[in-house]
Design a protein around this motif. Sequence first.
Motif, PDB file in Angstrom:
ATOM      1  N   UNK A 114       3.101   3.813   4.632  1.00 17.51           N
ATOM      2  CA  UNK A 114       1.908   2.996   4.887  1.00 17.51           C
ATOM      3  C   UNK A 114       0.876   3.209   3.782  1.00 17.51           C
ATOM      4  N   UNK A 115       0.700   4.465   3.386  1.00 17.30           N
ATOM      5  CA  UNK A 115      -0.275   4.765   2.347  1.00 17.30           C
ATOM      6  C   UNK A 115       0.000   4.010   1.056  1.00 17.30           C
ATOM      7  N   UNK A 152       1.919   1.154   0.820  1.00 17.46           N
ATOM      8  CA  UNK A 152       1.862  -0.281   1.059  1.00 17.46           C
ATOM      9  C   UNK A 152       0.428  -0.809   1.088  1.00 17.46           C
ATOM     10  N   UNK A 153      -0.495   0.024   1.589  1.00 15.61           N
ATOM     11  CA  UNK A 153      -1.864  -0.442   1.818  1.00 15.61           C
ATOM     12  C   UNK A 153      -2.865   0.085   0.798  1.00 15.61           C
ATOM     13  N   UNK A 154      -2.379   0.810  -0.199  1.00 19.93           N
ATOM     14  CA  UNK A 154      -3.277   1.503  -1.131  1.00 19.93           C
ATOM     15  C   UNK A 154      -4.190   0.561  -1.901  1.00 19.93           C
ATOM     16  N   UNK A 155      -3.734  -0.649  -2.185  1.00 18.90           N
ATOM     17  CA  UNK A 155      -4.494  -1.543  -3.058  1.00 18.90           C
ATOM     18  C   UNK A 155      -5.371  -2.538  -2.308  1.00 18.90           C
ATOM     19  N   UNK A 156      -5.456  -2.413  -0.989  1.00 22.53           N
ATOM     20  CA  UNK A 156      -6.301  -3.335  -0.232  1.00 22.53           C
ATOM     21  C   UNK A 156      -7.772  -2.963  -0.420  1.00 22.53           C
ATOM     22  N   UNK A 157      -8.532  -3.857  -0.984  1.00 26.09           N
ATOM     23  CA  UNK A 157      -9.918  -3.586  -1.336  1.00 26.09           C
ATOM     24  C   UNK A 157     -10.754  -3.281  -0.092  1.00 26.09           C
ATOM     25  N   UNK A 158     -11.409  -2.127  -0.097  1.00 25.38           N
ATOM     26  CA  UNK A 158     -12.320  -1.761   0.981  1.00 25.38           C
ATOM     27  C   UNK A 158     -11.673  -1.136   2.193  1.00 25.38           C
ATOM     28  N   UNK A 159     -10.338  -1.098   2.255  1.00 28.74           N
ATOM     29  CA  UNK A 159      -9.648  -0.492   3.395  1.00 28.74           C
ATOM     30  C   UNK A 159      -9.580   1.017   3.187  1.00 28.74           C
ATOM     31  N   UNK A 160     -10.047   1.774   4.166  1.00 22.37           N
ATOM     32  CA  UNK A 160     -10.051   3.238   4.063  1.00 22.37           C
ATOM     33  C   UNK A 160      -8.855   3.795   4.834  1.00 22.37           C
ATOM     34  N   UNK A 161      -7.982   4.478   4.129  1.00 23.90           N
ATOM     35  CA  UNK A 161      -6.797   5.066   4.738  1.00 23.90           C
ATOM     36  C   UNK A 161      -7.095   6.467   5.257  1.00 23.90           C
ATOM     37  N   UNK A 200       2.185  -4.517   7.286  1.00 21.76           N
ATOM     38  CA  UNK A 200       1.352  -4.476   6.087  1.00 21.76           C
ATOM     39  C   UNK A 200       1.009  -5.889   5.606  1.00 21.76           C
ATOM     40  N   UNK A 201       2.004  -6.776   5.611  1.00 21.77           N
ATOM     41  CA  UNK A 201       1.765  -8.154   5.166  1.00 21.77           C
ATOM     42  C   UNK A 201       0.776  -8.866   6.089  1.00 21.77           C
ATOM     43  N   UNK A 202       0.933  -8.642   7.403  1.00 20.24           N
ATOM     44  CA  UNK A 202       0.031  -9.275   8.361  1.00 20.24           C
ATOM     45  C   UNK A 202      -1.399  -8.774   8.174  1.00 20.24           C
TER      46      UNK A 202
END
Length: 377
Positions: A270-271, A273-282, A368-370
């Motif tokens: 998940x980290x 897959x979602x690393x490049x989403x702007x403003x999303x805090x993992x 992740x896509x959704x």
Amino acid sequence: MIPIALPLLGAQEAEAARAAVLSGWVSQGPEVAAFERDFSALVGAPHACAVSNCTAALHMALKALDIGPGDEVIAPSHSFIATVNCIRYCGAKPVFVDIEPDGYNIDPARVGEAITPRTRAIIAVHQMGMPCDLAALAELSRRHGIALVEDAACAAGSQIRFDGTWEPIGRPRGDIACFSFHPRKVITTGEGGMLTTRDPALDEKFRLLRQHGMSVPDTVRHGAKQVIIEDYLIVGYNYRMTDIQAAIGRGQLARLPELVARRRALAARYGKLLADLDGLHLPREPDWARSNWQSFCVRLPDRADQRDIMQKLLDRGVASRRGIMCAHREAPYAQDGARLPLSERAQDRAILLPLYAQMSESDQDRVAEALMDALRS
């Protein structure tokens, strides 16, 4: 639909439950005792006591510590409401403190500020399986002479590093640790809980409290060669686990290492897959903690509406949950007037994504896509 969670139960657990049913002993009995021994060995605790659920475990923990009216217990509001309900069950006052700025666990600095002469205990929640800062909290409890109870409901299989050595949550570092085996947890018995402690006197109290204060347990009385008449030494409760549940739990314990390993792999993926989403805090795992990743919680960008994002995920066949609730916002506790901005922000800005051991990489890609599409829209 991709669910938020899914217990992993199979033929091993079904056969164990069948054997317990056919044994003729289905209430608290030999399987419960064996489950306690297995769990004690797993976490390295001298004593483990199985009960009907984690709410019962938390209630018993505070009762065994003689928490009562006039006492204060420090706890996070940012937790399932059972954490603080148990304080009220005892007639004591919950004192809410905020969470850490960069996580979801109780902030030890704020705990220190909240201690008063009436403080009798701290409840520290390992939220979503992520170990909290036990070193700092244990030092506070020792320095002030107050009890430390670990709400480890989500943390079976999580680890923490002390003095360079990794050890399981539940050893425990506080006075008592309480676990849940609800189906949303990493291992399950349907419903169920466990208390662990180093203190034999506390363990003895647990065993009285869970069975109506009865001086002689059923297993001893039924196996005796002479008539035994029990006494009822204290006002107790019916907080027993059944042998059917315990038999399932023993099968689940055998799976725990593989379940945790799989969940950790999925969380790492998940980290990426979602690393490049702007403003999303993992979520962040401290270098002294190893989470079992009971849940994977992300903080949404400021521009995103939580409910809207969750609905868009649901429309794509992906379940989610809002951020962990805040008890001080609910009717029984709202009159206390607590203001906990970090806890409130976590509830309002975070969502939990699906994570379970059977999850395929293609399912994870769909999630992740959704989420990406929902945020971009």
